[in-house]
Scaffold this motif. Structure first.
Motif, PDB file in Angstrom:
ATOM      1  N   SER A 121       4.474   3.207   4.293  1.00 21.59           N
ATOM      2  CA  SER A 121       4.724   2.160   3.302  1.00 21.59           C
ATOM      3  C   SER A 121       4.096   2.486   1.949  1.00 21.59           C
ATOM      4  O   SER A 121       2.884   2.699   1.855  1.00 21.59           O
ATOM      5  CB  SER A 121       4.156   0.823   3.797  1.00 21.59           C
ATOM      6  OG  SER A 121       4.067  -0.108   2.750  1.00 21.59           O
ATOM      7  N   PRO A 122       4.879   2.490   0.887  1.00 18.76           N
ATOM      8  CA  PRO A 122       4.299   2.690  -0.443  1.00 18.76           C
ATOM      9  C   PRO A 122       3.376   1.547  -0.853  1.00 18.76           C
ATOM     10  O   PRO A 122       2.435   1.742  -1.623  1.00 18.76           O
ATOM     11  CB  PRO A 122       5.521   2.785  -1.365  1.00 18.76           C
ATOM     12  CG  PRO A 122       6.651   2.176  -0.605  1.00 18.76           C
ATOM     13  CD  PRO A 122       6.358   2.396   0.833  1.00 18.76           C
ATOM     14  N   VAL A 123       3.632   0.354  -0.310  1.00 10.76           N
ATOM     15  CA  VAL A 123       2.771  -0.791  -0.622  1.00 10.76           C
ATOM     16  C   VAL A 123       1.385  -0.586  -0.022  1.00 10.76           C
ATOM     17  O   VAL A 123       0.361  -0.757  -0.688  1.00 10.76           O
ATOM     18  CB  VAL A 123       3.394  -2.106  -0.104  1.00 10.76           C
ATOM     19  CG1 VAL A 123       2.427  -3.280  -0.295  1.00 10.76           C
ATOM     20  CG2 VAL A 123       4.706  -2.381  -0.809  1.00 10.76           C
ATOM     21  N   ASP A 136       2.863  -0.423  10.153  1.00  8.24           N
ATOM     22  CA  ASP A 136       3.540   0.181   9.003  1.00  8.24           C
ATOM     23  C   ASP A 136       5.011  -0.249   8.939  1.00  8.24           C
ATOM     24  O   ASP A 136       5.514  -0.953   9.834  1.00  8.24           O
ATOM     25  CB  ASP A 136       3.425   1.704   9.110  1.00  8.24           C
ATOM     26  CG  ASP A 136       3.414   2.393   7.762  1.00  8.24           C
ATOM     27  OD1 ASP A 136       3.914   1.814   6.784  1.00  8.24           O
ATOM     28  OD2 ASP A 136       2.896   3.533   7.689  1.00  8.24           O
ATOM     29  N   ASP A 137       5.702   0.193   7.904  1.00 11.47           N
ATOM     30  CA  ASP A 137       7.103  -0.192   7.711  1.00 11.47           C
ATOM     31  C   ASP A 137       8.002   0.278   8.847  1.00 11.47           C
ATOM     32  O   ASP A 137       9.051  -0.331   9.106  1.00 11.47           O
ATOM     33  CB  ASP A 137       7.628   0.381   6.390  1.00 11.47           C
ATOM     34  CG  ASP A 137       7.148  -0.411   5.178  1.00 11.47           C
ATOM     35  OD1 ASP A 137       6.543  -1.482   5.372  1.00 11.47           O
ATOM     36  OD2 ASP A 137       7.377   0.053   4.035  1.00 11.47           O
ATOM     37  N   ARG A 162       0.044   2.225   0.896  1.00 12.77           N
ATOM     38  CA  ARG A 162      -0.612   3.368   0.257  1.00 12.77           C
ATOM     39  C   ARG A 162      -1.180   2.977  -1.104  1.00 12.77           C
ATOM     40  O   ARG A 162      -2.283   3.401  -1.465  1.00 12.77           O
ATOM     41  CB  ARG A 162       0.376   4.533   0.125  1.00 12.77           C
ATOM     42  CG  ARG A 162      -0.270   5.820  -0.323  1.00 12.77           C
ATOM     43  CD  ARG A 162       0.668   6.997  -0.091  1.00 12.77           C
ATOM     44  NE  ARG A 162       0.732   7.386   1.302  1.00 12.77           N
ATOM     45  CZ  ARG A 162      -0.117   8.236   1.870  1.00 12.77           C
ATOM     46  NH1 ARG A 162      -1.109   8.748   1.171  1.00 12.77           N
ATOM     47  NH2 ARG A 162       0.018   8.574   3.129  1.00 12.77           N
ATOM     48  N   LYS A 163      -0.463   2.155  -1.844  1.00 14.85           N
ATOM     49  CA  LYS A 163      -0.968   1.735  -3.157  1.00 14.85           C
ATOM     50  C   LYS A 163      -2.203   0.853  -3.015  1.00 14.85           C
ATOM     51  O   LYS A 163      -3.190   1.005  -3.763  1.00 14.85           O
ATOM     52  CB  LYS A 163       0.103   0.986  -3.938  1.00 14.85           C
ATOM     53  CG  LYS A 163      -0.365   0.564  -5.355  1.00 14.85           C
ATOM     54  CD  LYS A 163       0.706  -0.154  -6.118  1.00 14.85           C
ATOM     55  CE  LYS A 163       0.244  -0.430  -7.548  1.00 14.85           C
ATOM     56  NZ  LYS A 163      -1.035  -1.166  -7.623  1.00 14.85           N
ATOM     57  N   GLN A 218      -5.076   3.096  -2.195  1.00 14.68           N
ATOM     58  CA  GLN A 218      -5.522   3.875  -3.356  1.00 14.68           C
ATOM     59  C   GLN A 218      -6.217   2.986  -4.380  1.00 14.68           C
ATOM     60  O   GLN A 218      -7.207   3.398  -5.004  1.00 14.68           O
ATOM     61  CB  GLN A 218      -4.342   4.600  -3.999  1.00 14.68           C
ATOM     62  CG  GLN A 218      -4.763   5.652  -5.017  1.00 14.68           C
ATOM     63  CD  GLN A 218      -5.645   6.729  -4.427  1.00 14.68           C
ATOM     64  OE1 GLN A 218      -5.302   7.311  -3.387  1.00 14.68           O
ATOM     65  NE2 GLN A 218      -6.786   6.996  -5.047  1.00 14.68           N
TER      66      GLN A 218
END
Length: 285
Positions: A132-134, A215-216, A136-137, A140
């Motif tokens: 998921s980019p969400v 996760d997604d 991961r963001k 970070q």
């Protein structure tokens, strides 16, 4: 611990280092001294030397962390103010979900005073990076926030809002905080406690926690945020290990059934004093 002369201790006290005076002898909090040494930039304090040694593996290829690894795992449970014989509750290793196994030799039996859990625990690793980019963001963003890892008393770590308000963090505080952020973004997430293995031959019993998040793609992934943060600080050559901490599992961690801010065990004798749980984890020969 600090490799200081007494005159330097006097200077630290004058600058605000807390202590208790007991019959004319100054007693310092071990967490204060550890944090002071770790961020002193002297290079020769016990905390600096210990962390460089403990994390030397993080700068090596991670393939060794993905293989099966067996550990002689023993836990002593002690009820210091015991009120009598009673059953024990122990949050045992939970490795099967991540490809590991446990050969249990001893489980806590109803008793007074003390009890023991012993097993041979086999852990393994797997590369399963966050999809998921969400997620991961959010991860970070936390790493970029600049919180400073510190040794913090375990009961205080559960108050993660206080810990982060002070600009500090720890594995338990970070995991509780990040799990909340994941849930706020609509993901199922929970902070979980466990044990970090291979630490000074098992003699140093460090609390450990990470986040388990769905996760997604529907898979549950582990975010070991504090270890990624520590590796980044202690070595410039740990990028591969830092990435492994963000979704994957590795063989130096034994997860348990305990939630992130829960105790590993308790005695049902009615004592109001929390049970002490001490782990000894050594590489199996």
């Amino acid at each position: 611990m600090l490799r200081c002369e007494s005159v330097e201790i006097d200077r630290l006290v004058d600058a605000g280092l807390p202590f208790e005076d007991r019959s004319g002898v100054r007693h310092f909090d071990a967490n204060d001294l550890y944090n002071l040494g770790m961020y002193s930039n002297k290079g020769n304090t016990q905390p600096e030397l210990a962390f460089r040694m403990l994390f030397r593996f993080a700068g090596r290829p991670v393939d060794a962390l993905l293989r099966e690894k067996s550990w002689d795992f023993k836990v002593e449970l002690e009820c210091v103010d015991c009120a009598g014989a009673a059953p024990w509750h122990f949050e045992a290793p939970d490795v099967a979900r991540y490809g590991g196994r446990a050969e249990v030799a001893t489980t806590p039996q109803p008793s007074s005073g003390t009890a023991e859990y012993a097993a041979t625990i086999t852990t393994t690793g797997a590369r399963t990076p966050i999809v998921s980019p969400v997620l991961r963001k959010l991860t970070q963003d936390y790493l970029d926030a600049g919180y400073r890892w510190q040794m913090i008393p375990v009961p205080m770590q559960a108050d993660y809002q206080l810990v982060h308000a002070l600009g500090a963090t720890s594995c338990i505080a970070a995991s509780l905080f990040l799990a909340e952020r994941f849930r706020s973004a609509g993901y199922r997430a929970e902070a979980k406690r466990g044990w970090f293995c291979g630490v000074l031959g098992g003699a140093l019993d460090l609390p450990h926690a990470c986040v388990e998040v769905e996760d997604d793609d529907g898979a549950v992934r582990t975010v070991d945020i504090a270890k990624s943060q520590l590796a980044a600080r202690l070595s410039a050559d740990t990028a591969e290990f830092q990435e492994l901490c963000l979704g994957s599992v590795y063989n130096k961690v034994i997860p348990s059934t305990a939630s992130g801010n829960a105790a590993f065990g308790h005695h049902e004798c009615g004592s109001q004093t929390p049970a002490q749980v001490r782990a000894d984890i050594r590489s199996a020969r």
